[in-house]
Design a protein around this motif. Structure first.
Motif, short mmCIF file in Angstrom:
data_model
loop_
_atom_site.label_atom_id
_atom_site.label_comp_id
_atom_site.label_asym_id
_atom_site.label_seq_id
_atom_site.Cartn_x
_atom_site.Cartn_y
_atom_site.Cartn_z
N GLU A 1 0.83 -1.21 0.00
CA GLU A 1 0.00 0.00 0.00
C GLU A 1 0.86 1.26 0.00
O GLU A 1 0.58 2.23 -0.73
N LEU A 2 1.93 1.24 0.80
CA LEU A 2 2.80 2.41 0.89
C LEU A 2 3.53 2.63 -0.43
O LEU A 2 3.67 3.77 -0.90
N GLY A 3 4.01 1.56 -1.04
CA GLY A 3 4.72 1.68 -2.31
C GLY A 3 3.83 2.24 -3.41
O GLY A 3 4.28 3.03 -4.25
N GLN B 1 6.58 -5.86 -3.06
CA GLN B 1 5.70 -5.21 -4.03
C GLN B 1 5.76 -5.90 -5.38
O GLN B 1 4.73 -6.21 -5.99
N PHE B 2 6.98 -6.12 -5.83
CA PHE B 2 7.19 -6.59 -7.19
C PHE B 2 6.55 -7.96 -7.42
O PHE B 2 5.99 -8.21 -8.49
N VAL B 3 6.65 -8.86 -6.44
CA VAL B 3 6.14 -10.22 -6.64
C VAL B 3 4.63 -10.30 -6.47
O VAL B 3 4.03 -11.34 -6.75
N HIS B 4 3.98 -9.21 -6.05
CA HIS B 4 2.53 -9.23 -5.91
C HIS B 4 1.89 -9.45 -7.28
O HIS B 4 2.29 -8.84 -8.27
N PRO B 5 0.87 -10.33 -7.36
CA PRO B 5 0.28 -10.67 -8.66
C PRO B 5 -0.25 -9.48 -9.45
O PRO B 5 -0.25 -9.50 -10.68
N ASN B 6 -0.72 -8.43 -8.77
CA ASN B 6 -1.34 -7.30 -9.46
C ASN B 6 -0.39 -6.12 -9.67
O ASN B 6 -0.84 -5.03 -10.01
N PHE B 7 0.92 -6.35 -9.48
CA PHE B 7 1.84 -5.21 -9.51
C PHE B 7 1.82 -4.49 -10.86
O PHE B 7 1.71 -3.27 -10.92
N VAL B 8 1.92 -5.22 -11.97
CA VAL B 8 1.97 -4.59 -13.29
C VAL B 8 0.68 -3.81 -13.55
O VAL B 8 0.70 -2.69 -14.06
N ASP B 9 -0.45 -4.39 -13.18
CA ASP B 9 -1.74 -3.71 -13.36
C ASP B 9 -1.80 -2.42 -12.54
O ASP B 9 -2.34 -1.41 -13.00
N LYS B 10 -1.24 -2.45 -11.33
CA LYS B 10 -1.24 -1.26 -10.49
C LYS B 10 -0.40 -0.15 -11.11
O LYS B 10 -0.78 1.02 -11.09
N GLY C 1 -1.87 10.48 -15.58
CA GLY C 1 -1.63 11.05 -16.90
C GLY C 1 -0.16 11.20 -17.24
O GLY C 1 0.19 11.82 -18.25
N LEU C 2 0.73 10.63 -16.42
CA LEU C 2 2.16 10.74 -16.69
C LEU C 2 2.56 9.79 -17.82
O LEU C 2 2.12 8.64 -17.87
N SER C 3 3.40 10.28 -18.69
CA SER C 3 3.91 9.44 -19.77
C SER C 3 4.77 8.33 -19.19
O SER C 3 5.62 8.57 -18.32
N PRO C 4 4.57 7.08 -19.63
CA PRO C 4 5.39 5.96 -19.12
C PRO C 4 6.88 6.20 -19.31
O PRO C 4 7.70 5.71 -18.52
N ALA C 5 7.26 6.98 -20.33
CA ALA C 5 8.68 7.25 -20.58
C ALA C 5 9.31 8.08 -19.47
O ALA C 5 10.54 8.15 -19.37
N LEU C 6 8.47 8.70 -18.63
CA LEU C 6 8.98 9.54 -17.56
C LEU C 6 8.89 8.87 -16.19
O LEU C 6 8.96 9.53 -15.15
N LEU C 7 8.72 7.55 -16.20
CA LEU C 7 8.73 6.77 -14.96
C LEU C 7 9.80 5.69 -15.05
O LEU C 7 9.85 4.93 -16.03
N GLU C 8 10.64 5.62 -14.02
CA GLU C 8 11.64 4.56 -13.93
C GLU C 8 11.42 3.82 -12.62
O GLU C 8 11.24 4.43 -11.57
N LEU C 9 11.42 2.49 -12.69
CA LEU C 9 11.28 1.66 -11.51
C LEU C 9 12.63 1.08 -11.14
O LEU C 9 13.31 0.48 -11.97
N GLU C 10 13.02 1.26 -9.87
CA GLU C 10 14.29 0.73 -9.38
C GLU C 10 14.00 -0.54 -8.59
O GLU C 10 13.36 -0.48 -7.54
N ILE C 11 14.46 -1.68 -9.09
CA ILE C 11 14.26 -2.95 -8.40
C ILE C 11 15.58 -3.39 -7.77
O ILE C 11 16.66 -3.08 -8.27
N ILE D 1 10.57 -13.29 -12.60
CA ILE D 1 10.45 -11.83 -12.72
C ILE D 1 10.62 -11.34 -14.14
O ILE D 1 10.20 -10.24 -14.48
N ILE D 2 11.25 -12.16 -15.00
CA ILE D 2 11.56 -11.66 -16.34
C ILE D 2 10.29 -11.35 -17.13
O ILE D 2 10.24 -10.40 -17.91
N THR D 3 9.24 -12.16 -16.91
CA THR D 3 7.96 -11.90 -17.61
C THR D 3 7.39 -10.56 -17.18
O THR D 3 6.91 -9.78 -18.02
N LYS D 4 7.44 -10.28 -15.87
CA LYS D 4 6.93 -9.00 -15.40
C LYS D 4 7.74 -7.83 -15.94
O LYS D 4 7.19 -6.79 -16.30
N LEU D 5 9.04 -8.00 -15.99
CA LEU D 5 9.89 -6.94 -16.51
C LEU D 5 9.55 -6.63 -17.97
O LEU D 5 9.50 -5.47 -18.38
N HIS D 6 9.31 -7.67 -18.75
CA HIS D 6 8.95 -7.45 -20.15
C HIS D 6 7.60 -6.74 -20.27
O HIS D 6 7.41 -5.88 -21.15
#
Length: 565
Positions: A376-378, A410-419, A428-438, A449-454
């Motif tokens: 929730e915090l993430g 957070q990352f291993v949660h099943p709904n992470f990509v959807d969130k 409304g932020l462009s995806p190109a302006l978001l970087e995720l640090e894992i 994790i490779i499927t989620k990363l793709h």
């Protein structure tokens, strides 16, 4: 012949002896009680009753049938019979009755009133069925189900609730004892690699080794967590030595030897308290302390850990309220090129508690991960950072990417990509302006994790590997991951350029990233000499106090205004 004629013929020819004989062939007891006598004496019993109870007819006639009862007879069922008699009603009960030889049988007893031609109550007729076999089977099944509910399905050890009862009994008996909490390190990696069914075999091996160490109550509380209730009848140091010998040996799985480390936390009673939950929590806290040791696998609970536990509980209880009351905020640390150009920023969470003031992320983030609150915090951090970046762009400021740290939980949660996708749509932020640090630790389990990363890359998001070089040896996997940036941990630059060995190691890691076509970012740059070294070795981005510490929203806005072209 009409139905009424048939019934009349049956009633005129069927006598009580005929009826009793038919009942006898069915193995059913038949009794008749005189309802006009307040003692309710038996005036007739059939042969089925005699065979079922072992009493002869002469022994029971003119007696109340309560002689079949004993101390274990359910009085609630007896009361149902009494109420039926008082109201001249029928009823059915199951009673534990006793034969003449003292053995018991389960009697399914059906009683019904009989009235005379004047309508007056004359008799009660009772039918008795021996249902001992059925009841015993049911009781056995219930007993087995109860037993099974007390034990872990995989290992056969006690479950946590049953273990707690034993611990409470030991405390109540004013015994001295020890709780040893054992956790297997990196078992999750085995689980992810081999699957739950196969990895459970290792848990079975662990359980068997623990049984070999002592006969005390042993529990598998969850996953790879085990607890022993040790009753001080042997030297604790001896037990720890035996545990080390047993648990340090490799485990066999599909013909392969697997090595697992472990940590043990120890709490004692009455020294550390007399409360079950506290003793378990104390042992857990000591176990976490043991994980930090490099020379031994166990730690004892002490007052210092108690203070830490108190602080932990306070933090844990405050989480939800802190989020609701907007006590969390974000600071942003700029990212620069070696030529001092602003190219990005990292969102960093801060918590200003109204009572104790600022709480370090190093203190509350691990607790948030353990409790699951990090999910929730993430999400709040990601949504807040994206929304803020979008507002700055709408105000005409430079469009630079914001990076957000993502916990492994957070990352291993099943709904992470959807969130993530939902946050981008809502802000409304462009995806190109978001970087995720894992974190680098996720790389140890590439298949998961490779499927989620793709999928994330498919959204147009950038991926950065954070704190590279401090976790697992992931070089073999790194080339296969769809990542953009290699973020080298600050520990590699502390002694650079003065220490030649550290300088050579840092240069090697940088060259690795460059050879894989990744952007290389170094964090923790604080001196001009460090900047120069990084520049000379073809580094890309820099983060650190040399350029800027993390900034509050207004201060970061000024940086962006100054960067506006």
């Amino acid at each position: 012949m009409k139905r009424t004629d048939i019934l009349n013929q049956f009633e005129s020819t069927m006598t009580l002896p005929d009826f009793s004989a038919a009942i006898n062939t069915m193995g059913v007891g038949l009794t008749v009680v005189d309802a006009t006598n307040e003692e309710l004496p038996l005036i007739y019993v059939n042969q089925g009753f005699v065979e079922m109870t072992g009493y002869s007819k002469t022994e029971v006639l003119n007696k109340n049938c309560r002689f079949l009862q004993g101390n274990s007879t359910d009085q609630k069922e007896v009361d149902k019979v009494r109420k039926a008699i008082n109201r001249a009603n029928s009823t059915a009960v199951v009673l534990k009755n006793y034969r003449k030889d003292g053995s018991y049988f389960w009697n399914q007893f059906i009683i019904s009133p009989v009235h005379d031609t004047e309508g007056e109550l004359a008799y009660f007729i009772g039918l008795q069925f021996d249902v001992t076999e059925e009841i015993e089977e049911k009781n056995y099944s219930n007993k087995k189900m109860k037993e099974l509910s007390n034990f872990d399905r995989v290992t056969g050890l006690m479950n946590l609730d049953f273990f707690k009862k034993h611990l409470q009994e030991a405390i109540d008996q004013e015994e001295q004892g020890t709780v040893l909490r054992i956790n297997l390190k990196r078992f999750r990696n085995v689980n992810n690699t081999y699957g739950e069914a196969l990895s459970d075999k290792i848990l079975v091996q662990v359980a068997e080794r623990l049984r070999q160490v002592c006969s005390s109550p042993i529990c598998r509380s969850f996953a790879d967590d085990f607890i022993i209730l040790y009753s001080n009848n042997q030297s604790l140091e001896d037990i720890l030595t035996v545990l080390e010998h047993k648990l340090s040996r490799s485990y066999l799985l599909q013909g392969e030897e697997i090595q697992l480390d472990y940590s043990i936390g120890i709490s004692k009673f009455p020294e550390n308290g007399l409360d079950v939950e506290s003793l378990l929590a104390f042992a857990s806290l000591a176990m976490k302390q043991a994980k930090q040791f490099t020379t031994r696998q166990y730690a004892y609970f002490d007052l210092t850990l108690s203070e830490q536990l108190t602080e932990r509980m306070r933090i844990e209880k405050r989480f939800q309220h802190a989020l609701e009351l907007n006590e969390f905020s974000l600071h942003y640390q700029p990212k620069y090129t070696v030529e001092s150009e602003l190219r990005g920023m990292e969102a960093l969470i801060r918590w200003n508690d109204p009572v104790v003031g600022m709480i370090s992320p190093a203190n509350f983030i691990p607790i948030a991960e353990e409790t699951g609150f990090i999910i929730e915090l993430g999400e709040w951090v990601m949504r807040t950072a994206c929304a803020q970046n979008k507002r700055w762009q709408e105000e005409g400021l430079a469009a630079i990417p914001v990076s957000v740290n993502v916990s492994a939980v957070q990352f291993v949660h099943p709904n992470f990509v959807d969130k993530v996708e939902q946050v981008l749509i809502e802000t409304g932020l462009s995806p190109a302006l978001l970087e995720l640090e894992i974190t680098e630790s996720l790389l140890i389990d590439p298949d998961h994790i490779i499927t989620k990363l793709h999928k994330l890359k498919g959204l147009g998001i950038s991926i950065s590997i954070d704190d590279f070089g401090t976790g697992y040896s992931s070089i073999n996997y790194l080339k296969d991951f769809p990542v953009d940036t290699l973020k080298i941990d600050r520990s590699f630059i502390v002694n650079v350029p003065g220490d030649k060995r550290d300088a050579a190691l840092l240069h090697s890691i940088m060259q690795l990233g460059k050879s894989l076509g990744l952007i290389v970012l170094i964090e923790g740059v604080e001196t001009k000499e460090q900047l120069q070294f990084f520049k000379e070795h073809d580094g890309d981005l820099i983060q650190g106090y040399y350029f800027s510490k993390p900034l509050a929203v207004d201060a970061m806005m000024k940086k962006l205004i100054g960067n506006k072209k």
